[in-house]
Scaffold this motif. Structure first.
Motif, PDB file in Angstrom:
ATOM      1  N   ALA A 319       0.939  -3.806   3.114  1.00 23.91           N
ATOM      2  CA  ALA A 319       0.820  -3.482   1.689  1.00 23.91           C
ATOM      3  C   ALA A 319      -0.544  -2.874   1.374  1.00 23.91           C
ATOM      4  N   TYR A 320      -1.610  -3.471   1.907  1.00 23.07           N
ATOM      5  CA  TYR A 320      -2.946  -2.951   1.634  1.00 23.07           C
ATOM      6  C   TYR A 320      -3.133  -1.556   2.227  1.00 23.07           C
ATOM      7  N   SER A 321      -2.585  -1.369   3.425  1.00 22.76           N
ATOM      8  CA  SER A 321      -2.721  -0.054   4.054  1.00 22.76           C
ATOM      9  C   SER A 321      -2.033   1.006   3.206  1.00 22.76           C
ATOM     10  N   VAL A 322      -0.852   0.644   2.680  1.00 21.31           N
ATOM     11  CA  VAL A 322      -0.109   1.598   1.849  1.00 21.31           C
ATOM     12  C   VAL A 322      -0.855   1.854   0.541  1.00 21.31           C
ATOM     13  N   ILE A 323      -1.352   0.770  -0.070  1.00 18.90           N
ATOM     14  CA  ILE A 323      -1.963   0.903  -1.404  1.00 18.90           C
ATOM     15  C   ILE A 323      -3.353   1.532  -1.333  1.00 18.90           C
ATOM     16  N   PHE A 324      -4.194   1.000  -0.442  1.00 20.65           N
ATOM     17  CA  PHE A 324      -5.598   1.424  -0.461  1.00 20.65           C
ATOM     18  C   PHE A 324      -5.882   2.629   0.439  1.00 20.65           C
ATOM     19  N   LEU A 325      -5.080   2.813   1.473  1.00 20.50           N
ATOM     20  CA  LEU A 325      -5.338   3.927   2.380  1.00 20.50           C
ATOM     21  C   LEU A 325      -4.295   5.030   2.257  1.00 20.50           C
ATOM     22  N   GLY A 326      -3.184   4.733   1.577  1.00 22.77           N
ATOM     23  CA  GLY A 326      -2.108   5.717   1.458  1.00 22.77           C
ATOM     24  C   GLY A 326      -2.360   6.705   0.333  1.00 22.77           C
ATOM     25  N   PRO A 327      -1.522   7.740   0.255  1.00 20.29           N
ATOM     26  CA  PRO A 327      -1.739   8.797  -0.736  1.00 20.29           C
ATOM     27  C   PRO A 327      -1.077   8.529  -2.091  1.00 20.29           C
ATOM     28  N   TRP A 328      -0.475   7.332  -2.280  1.00 21.22           N
ATOM     29  CA  TRP A 328       0.301   7.092  -3.490  1.00 21.22           C
ATOM     30  C   TRP A 328      -0.571   6.419  -4.559  1.00 21.22           C
ATOM     31  N   GLY A 329      -1.126   7.252  -5.435  1.00 17.72           N
ATOM     32  CA  GLY A 329      -2.037   6.740  -6.462  1.00 17.72           C
ATOM     33  C   GLY A 329      -1.373   5.769  -7.414  1.00 17.72           C
ATOM     34  N   PHE A 330      -0.086   5.987  -7.685  1.00 20.01           N
ATOM     35  CA  PHE A 330       0.582   5.113  -8.664  1.00 20.01           C
ATOM     36  C   PHE A 330       0.657   3.677  -8.151  1.00 20.01           C
ATOM     37  N   LEU A 331       0.716   3.504  -6.821  1.00 26.47           N
ATOM     38  CA  LEU A 331       0.746   2.145  -6.269  1.00 26.47           C
ATOM     39  C   LEU A 331      -0.590   1.445  -6.510  1.00 26.47           C
TER      40      LEU A 331
END
Lengths: 504, 316
Positions: A319-331
């Motif tokens: 979850a953290y990788s997706v939220i903090f390192l991923g390109p999806w700002g809305f998350l």
């Protein structure tokens, strides 16, 4: 019968039957640091050892709380956020746990005040000689073993004698991670609450109930300490078997009985040993060893609570990788509700996170285990044994995934450490001349090249550990291969997804 | 006895250590870290807060930032008094600017205290500004030094960014709401009547917007209505070229296109004195904030504005 894993070998009757070292503690080469480094042994054998290592941490902790309340409200200019959630977290997950087990618990300030009250001493030990009891001693405090404690000293409820509370507490804490990272006062509230709770629980329950069953940090430390290259063990279990004193468990003039309720002779995993070193002092036979050992030496999960801790940690890393390192700002907006005000998004994020950690990931894993058992055909191992056995590979894998996730946090934000070192409160100080260093990410272009090998090492350890579990549980190699194959696919796909997230 | 002595020493160290941690930071802050402060100087600390768009003299800490409503600062000074101005940011990067007192723009980073010294040499009300768009409340972020005697010209517009949109609005009503929501009035005046002073600006005050219709050669209500109606129907005015709905349509179209581009891209404010300070109030580029239909709504609203009544012969 359900047993309290923390009281390994210490039954309520006080029975300490002969030593039965597990295959974990017996396997692999060990180097006893206490024999190798006499000054280290001298240091940890002092009565003031624990005070000497905890007290500086306590002062830092108080400074952090002070900075959180009176310092800058800006997270990256306040030492409580930068030191706790960037520096401490990185050191904990990447250095302390893999190389020194639960050494954080050795220096942790949370139980300082509670244990001080419980023992009514910071350094000295209160013990009575059972052969010379006069009856007067019983008038002050509760006698447990040969030590006398202040407070109610109740037994921790059997129903809560697991790490489920820690699992839920950690997941709840991590749900609000965006707040913790950006708002110093939230860190003050959480850390202040934990030290208060630790103090209260020390007065109600015996020993370190807070550390063993409640502390959310202790929960994941217990899991990942299994991989650590350091352990405390009895040097010779035969000596323990013949020992009539059992000061390590019951306490004596030299030391308090184990605050974690562990009988060292039966200690075969790192999970619930806080490395307080009291047993080194209290052992009348100088029989405790602080061993260096191979990485990943403890290999048995002993309950679903531990397996779920592994699932939760993996889900959070994902979850953290997706939220903090991923390109999806809305998350990121969903997670950072106090900035974005997107309450609906935050609720959705919470539901997805909790469902993912507690249901979806364990569900996928359970399905893979079930398919593996079907493919393997008839076998002796129970469903629980196979599930827990195959859940173990998530421990080394999870640790390496967390190291890979935490690395860029330090490399990218490391310059904030220099800033707050000179200006811990964000008040405009410049104590060491580093307050105004420019924010400079360190080798950001190399981060993926560092993360990929870490993930590969994690996967290799996980596959090796899984294969060892499979051969242990199923005996025949062909059967073991079929049983482990679906889980191996899940592990590999998981790592490949992390590859994709980290390398873009 | 040895154990007892060690225990007492540990308790003593604990008490002294905790007290030291609790006290030393504040002692250091009071005695050591403010070398610039002198007895003959007035020290004023202004902390910028983006969320509510204010500069405040109150202390902003981690413990109160999210719970307290801070009062906007309006420091009162005396002519000839030396002032040590300490500027802080509680959140994001701000830019402090007070042209009339000769204070050039100062970037204020969170966690960094910027210090400067000035001496007001004349009485008056001296506006200061944040000149970096720091958040939704940025356009409220002004204050005044009052150097006695003085009168205030700046009125706090309140929390304009919370203005509720009207239900099922016409294009003009939506434009009126956007005018308020995005604080256009803070520079162009209530009702677009202008009159807001802009230091060293070539025109002295920010241009009024209440004469746009006549500037576009729309002299009659029905002509204004025709253009507004076309915008309301989302008909590009350029498409009406072959069948103009109003006289002098070429002027109307040129004005419309110029205003639309101005809103989209913004424009710097020209200096009156080329050696003087940069005028603090500039027309920002709204292209990233407002859609084309938002800009049309604003233009429709501006076309309906009327200048304040002026009776010839009473002003002199």
């Amino acid at each position: 019968m359900k047993t309290d894993r923390n009281l390994q070998g210490a039954s309520s009757s006080g029975s300490t039957a002969g030593p039965t070292p597990s295959e974990d503690s017996a396997g692999g080469r060990r180097i006893d640091l206490l024999r190798l480094l006499p000054p280290l042994k001298w240091f940890v054998s002092r009565r003031w050892f624990q005070f000497a290592v905890v007290f500086p941490t306590l002062l830092l902790f108080l400074l952090f709380l002070l900075a959180g309340i009176f310092g800058s409200p800006v997270g990256n200019r306040n030492i409580i956020v930068v030191f706790v959630w960037i520096l401490w977290w990185f050191l904990l997950i990447s250095v302390m746990v893999p190389f020194a087990s639960r050494v954080w618990c050795t220096v942790c300030p949370f139980p300082f005040f509670g244990e001080w009250l419980q023992r009514r001493s910071l350094v000295a030990v209160r013990a009575i000689d059972p052969k010379q009891r006069t009856g007067e001693e019983s008038e002050s405090g509760v006698l447990i073993g040969r030590n006398r404690y202040f407070g109610l000293n109740r037994r921790w409820p059997k129903a809560l004698s697991s790490i489920w509370l820690q699992n839920i507490g950690f997941l709840a804490l991590c749900t609000f991670s965006a707040l913790l990272l950006t708002r110093p006062i939230v860190s003050v509230m959480i850390l202040g609450f934990l030290i208060l709770l630790a103090t209260v629980l020390h007065l109600i329950y015996r020993h370190r109930a807070f550390c063993s069953y409640v502390c959310p940090v202790s929960g994941f430390l217990s899991l990942y300490a299994m991989t650590s290259m350091m352990e405390i063990r009895s040097a010779d279990t035969d000596v323990c078997a013949q020992c009539g004193d059992k000061g390590c468990l019951a306490g004596n003039d030299a030391g308090w009985g184990c605050a974690w309720g562990i009988y060292p002779s039966k200690l075969d995993r790192n999970n619930y040993c806080g490395l307080c070193m009291e047993c080194v002092k209290s052992c009348p036979h100088d029989n405790m060893a602080l061993n260096l050992r191979p990485f990943g030496s403890d290999t048995q999960l002993k309950g679903y609570d531990e397996a779920w801790k592994a699932f939760i940690m993996l889900a959070l890393a994902l979850a953290y990788s997706v939220i903090f390192l991923g390109p999806w700002g809305f998350l990121k907006d969903w997670a950072n509700v106090t900035e974005s005000k997107e309450v609906g998004g935050f609720l959705l994020y919470t539901v997805i996170l909790w469902a993912g950690a507690l249901v979806v990931i364990p569900g996928i894993f359970a399905l893979a285990v079930w398919i593996g058992r079907r493919l393997a055909g008839p076998h002796e191992a129970s469903a629980k044994q196979v599930f827990l056995g195959f859940a173990y590979p998530l421990v080394p894998l999870g640790l390496l995934v967390w190291v890979a996730f935490s690395l860029p946090l330090l490399l990218v934000n490391g310059s904030y450490i220099l800033m707050v070192l000179s200006d811990p409160f964000g008040w405009g100080w410049n104590l060491f001349g580093t307050a105004n260093v420019a924010w400079t990410p360190v080798v950001p272009q190399w981060v993926p090249y560092l993360q990929v090998p870490l993930l590969l090492v994690g996967l290799a350890y996980a596959l090796k550990a899984g294969w060892d579990q499979a051969t242990r549980l199923f005996g025949r190699q062909s059967q073991a291969l079929k049983a482990f194959a679906p889980v191996a696919v899940v592990l590999t796909v998981t790592v490949l997804y992390f590859f994709k997230l980290y390398t873009g | 006895m040895k154990a007892l002595g060690m225990e007492r020493a540990a308790v003593g160290i604990t008490i002294v250590g905790i007290l030291a941690v609790l006290i030393l930071p504040f002692l250091y802050e009071s005695w050591v870290s403010r070398p610039a402060a002198r007895a003959d100087m007035r020290v004023i600390t202004l902390t910028a807060i983006a969320e509510t768009g204010i500069w405040t003299t109150e202390e902003v800490r981690g413990g109160n930032y999210f719970a307290k409503t801070f009062a906007p600062a309006r420091p009162e000074l005396e002519v000839g008094e030396s002032v040590l101005l300490r500027l802080k940011s509680a959140d994001v990067i701000h830019d402090f600017y007070c042209p009339d007192l000769g204070i050039e723009p100062v970037e204020v980073y969170p966690g960094v205290v910027e210090e400067l010294v000035f001496t007001p040499d004349a009485p008056g009300a001296f506006d200061f500004y944040c000149t970096t768009v720091c958040g939704q409340a940025h356009f409220r972020m002004r204050g005044q030094f009052i150097v006695r005697p003085a009168t205030s010209t700046f009125e706090d517009p309140g929390e304009y960014w919370l203005a509720e949109p009207p239900e099922d609005p016409s294009l003009v009503e939506r434009g009126e709401w956007l005018f308020k929501r995005h604080a256009c009035f803070s520079c162009h005046g209530e009702g677009g009547h202008g009159g807001v002073r802009n230091a060293n600006y070539v025109k002295g005050t920010v241009p009024a917007l209440d004469s746009m219709a006549s500037e576009a050669s729309l002299y009659y209500p029905e002509d204004i209505e025709a253009i507004v109606s076309a915008l309301e129907k989302e008909i590009p005015l350029e498409d009406l070229w072959d069948d103009p709905p109003v006289p002098l349509f070429n002027v109307v179209l040129a004005k419309y296109q110029a205003v639309r581009e101005l809103i989209r891209s913004g424009v710097p404010a020209g200096k009156l004195d080329q050696e003087g300070p940069i005028p603090p109030l500039v027309m920002p580029a709204w292209g990233q904030v407002l859609s084309d239909s938002d800009i049309d709504a604003l233009i429709a609203y501006l076309l309906t504005l009327e200048p304040q009544e002026h009776v010839a012969g009473t002003s002199g």
